[in-house]
Write an enzyme that holds these catalytic residues in place. Sequence first.
Site, short mmCIF file in Angstrom:
data_model
loop_
_atom_site.label_atom_id
_atom_site.label_comp_id
_atom_site.label_asym_id
_atom_site.label_seq_id
_atom_site.Cartn_x
_atom_site.Cartn_y
_atom_site.Cartn_z
N ASP A 34 1.00 -1.17 -0.01
CA ASP A 34 -0.05 0.12 -0.17
C ASP A 34 0.94 1.26 0.05
O ASP A 34 2.03 1.08 0.15
CB ASP A 34 -0.85 -0.12 1.24
CG ASP A 34 -2.39 0.83 1.01
OD1 ASP A 34 -2.24 1.78 0.65
OD2 ASP A 34 -3.24 0.01 1.30
N ASP A 39 3.10 2.55 -4.72
CA ASP A 39 2.17 3.40 -5.28
C ASP A 39 1.59 2.87 -7.01
O ASP A 39 2.68 2.85 -7.61
CB ASP A 39 2.82 4.86 -5.59
CG ASP A 39 1.76 5.77 -6.17
OD1 ASP A 39 0.87 5.41 -6.79
OD2 ASP A 39 2.02 7.15 -5.83
N VAL A 40 0.46 2.48 -7.04
CA VAL A 40 0.04 1.81 -8.33
C VAL A 40 0.41 2.78 -9.52
O VAL A 40 0.19 2.50 -10.67
CB VAL A 40 -1.38 1.29 -8.23
CG1 VAL A 40 -1.63 0.31 -7.30
CG2 VAL A 40 -2.48 2.47 -8.13
N TYR A 129 -14.63 8.16 -11.37
CA TYR A 129 -14.59 7.05 -10.73
C TYR A 129 -15.56 5.90 -11.64
O TYR A 129 -14.99 4.77 -12.09
CB TYR A 129 -15.33 7.14 -9.52
CG TYR A 129 -15.38 5.76 -8.48
CD1 TYR A 129 -14.12 5.39 -7.83
CD2 TYR A 129 -16.46 4.83 -8.69
CE1 TYR A 129 -14.17 4.29 -7.32
CE2 TYR A 129 -16.43 3.92 -7.69
CZ TYR A 129 -15.35 3.42 -6.96
OH TYR A 129 -15.30 2.35 -6.26
N LYS A 133 -13.82 2.69 -13.77
CA LYS A 133 -14.28 1.47 -13.27
C LYS A 133 -14.91 0.82 -14.66
O LYS A 133 -14.65 -0.58 -14.73
CB LYS A 133 -15.35 1.48 -12.07
CG LYS A 133 -14.59 1.79 -10.61
CD LYS A 133 -13.47 1.12 -10.11
CE LYS A 133 -13.10 1.49 -9.02
NZ LYS A 133 -12.03 0.44 -8.49
N THR A 164 -16.66 1.26 4.10
CA THR A 164 -15.05 1.26 4.34
C THR A 164 -14.82 2.89 4.43
O THR A 164 -15.46 3.57 4.22
CB THR A 164 -14.45 0.84 3.08
OG1 THR A 164 -14.39 1.69 1.99
CG2 THR A 164 -14.78 -0.67 2.64
N1 NAD Z 1 -16.20 0.22 -0.50
C1 NAD Z 1 -17.09 0.02 -1.48
O1 NAD Z 1 -18.58 0.46 -1.68
C2 NAD Z 1 -16.55 -0.24 -3.06
C3 NAD Z 1 -17.55 -0.55 -3.79
C4 NAD Z 1 -16.94 -0.93 -4.97
C5 NAD Z 1 -15.56 -0.86 -5.40
N2 NAD Z 1 -14.86 -0.50 -4.35
C6 NAD Z 1 -13.46 -0.57 -4.71
O2 NAD Z 1 -12.90 -1.48 -3.90
C7 NAD Z 1 -11.33 -1.23 -3.88
C8 NAD Z 1 -11.19 -1.05 -2.32
O3 NAD Z 1 -11.87 0.00 -1.78
P1 NAD Z 1 -12.19 0.22 -0.25
O4 NAD Z 1 -13.66 0.39 0.08
O5 NAD Z 1 -11.41 -0.91 0.51
O6 NAD Z 1 -11.32 1.51 -0.09
P2 NAD Z 1 -10.03 1.84 1.14
O7 NAD Z 1 -10.10 3.24 1.04
O8 NAD Z 1 -10.70 1.27 2.46
O9 NAD Z 1 -8.93 0.99 0.58
C9 NAD Z 1 -8.27 1.63 -0.56
C10 NAD Z 1 -6.63 1.43 -0.37
O10 NAD Z 1 -6.19 1.75 -1.56
C11 NAD Z 1 -4.91 2.46 -0.95
N3 NAD Z 1 -4.51 3.19 -2.42
C12 NAD Z 1 -5.07 4.42 -2.87
N4 NAD Z 1 -4.44 4.95 -3.69
C13 NAD Z 1 -3.15 3.99 -3.77
C14 NAD Z 1 -2.19 4.03 -4.62
N5 NAD Z 1 -1.87 5.08 -5.49
N6 NAD Z 1 -1.23 3.22 -4.68
C15 NAD Z 1 -1.32 2.08 -3.94
N7 NAD Z 1 -2.43 1.93 -3.10
C16 NAD Z 1 -3.62 2.90 -2.90
C17 NAD Z 1 -5.36 3.26 0.14
O11 NAD Z 1 -4.08 3.72 0.72
C18 NAD Z 1 -6.22 2.21 0.75
O12 NAD Z 1 -5.51 1.50 1.84
C19 NAD Z 1 -11.24 0.10 -4.63
O13 NAD Z 1 -10.76 -0.13 -5.94
C20 NAD Z 1 -12.66 0.53 -4.69
O14 NAD Z 1 -12.65 1.61 -5.72
C21 NAD Z 1 -15.28 -0.07 -3.32
#
Ligand code: NAD
Length: 236
Positions: A34, A39-40, A129, A133, A164
């Site tokens: 992370d 960093d992605v 977003y 996606k 989250t």
């Molecule tokens: N929570 C939801 O309802 C939901 C719904 C659909 C999709 N998603 C997707 O699921 C994934 C996880 O989301 P989440 O809800 O657990 O969010 P979250 O914010 O809890 O976790 C996301 C993580 O990504 C990391 N991150 C951000 N930018 C980054 C980068 N440049 N390089 C490396 N890491 C990075 C953050 O530090 C964090 O730990 C995301 O892709 C999100 O778009 C989430």
Amino acid sequence: MGEPVAVVVGGASGIGAAIATAFENDGWRVVVADLPATDVTDEDSVAALLDGVLASHGRLDCVVNSAGVSTLGQITELAVDEWRRVVDVCLTGAFIVMKHAGQRLSAGGSIISLSSLNGRQPGGGLAPYCASKAGLSMLTEVGALELGPRGIRVNAIAPGLVVTPLTQPAMEIPGIEADYLENTPLGRSGTPEEIAEAAVYLAKAQWVTGEVLDINGGAHLMRYPDLHKHVLAAFG
Ligand SMILES: NC(=O)c1ccc[n+]([C@@H]2O[C@H](COP(=O)([O-])OP(=O)(O)OC[C@H]3O[C@@H](n4cnc5c(N)ncnc54)[C@H](O)[C@@H]3O)[C@@H](O)[C@H]2O)c1
């Protein structure tokens, strides 16, 4: 060679953290990556991560990319830099992880990305977003085509609402959560653990590739909440 090895990028929080735990409980060795170490959006950083895993564990079986960010703003108001920030992480970052995982995985290995309900359902105020996606869902299909002949599978999970740190701020705006749940046949949000179960399944499902798996309580059958209406009602 021991147990299979999974890397979970964006694994420090939310869904990614639950995925890391689920893989551990399933007997995998798990490397969580992370910010700030990985960093992605930075190709060198992703390459160094995966090279480091191969050097220290001797194998690589699954790369999960759960990194994601979002923003809220109407297209006519949104700064281009803000658009780029979200697309850079959610789409270009997914490409970078897929590229470098695809170079290093061998037959039997797989890549799992986190797409979203917003990959198929538009949400007003969520243009970068949603566009990212939707692009990620298609990237998954192209990746599956290209990597299939090498025995590498490429899949994605498209969750609906999971509370989250990413979604919590929106839940604090009155009306948004209720609107979500009214438009979800099963009438509740999901848990990170419910998404994580699917990741473990996809990592092992040797005849599944190019799949974008909806896990959303049926929300894709209805409509996305009107976020803009709730934001206007709350803040004018
Ligand atoms: N929570 C939801 O309802 C939901 C719904 C659909 C999709 N998603 C997707 O699921 C994934 C996880 O989301 P989440 O809800 O657990 O969010 P979250 O914010 O809890 O976790 C996301 C993580 O990504 C990391 N991150 C951000 N930018 C980054 C980068 N440049 N390089 C490396 N890491 C990075 C953050 O530090 C964090 O730990 C995301 O892709 C999100 O778009 C989430």
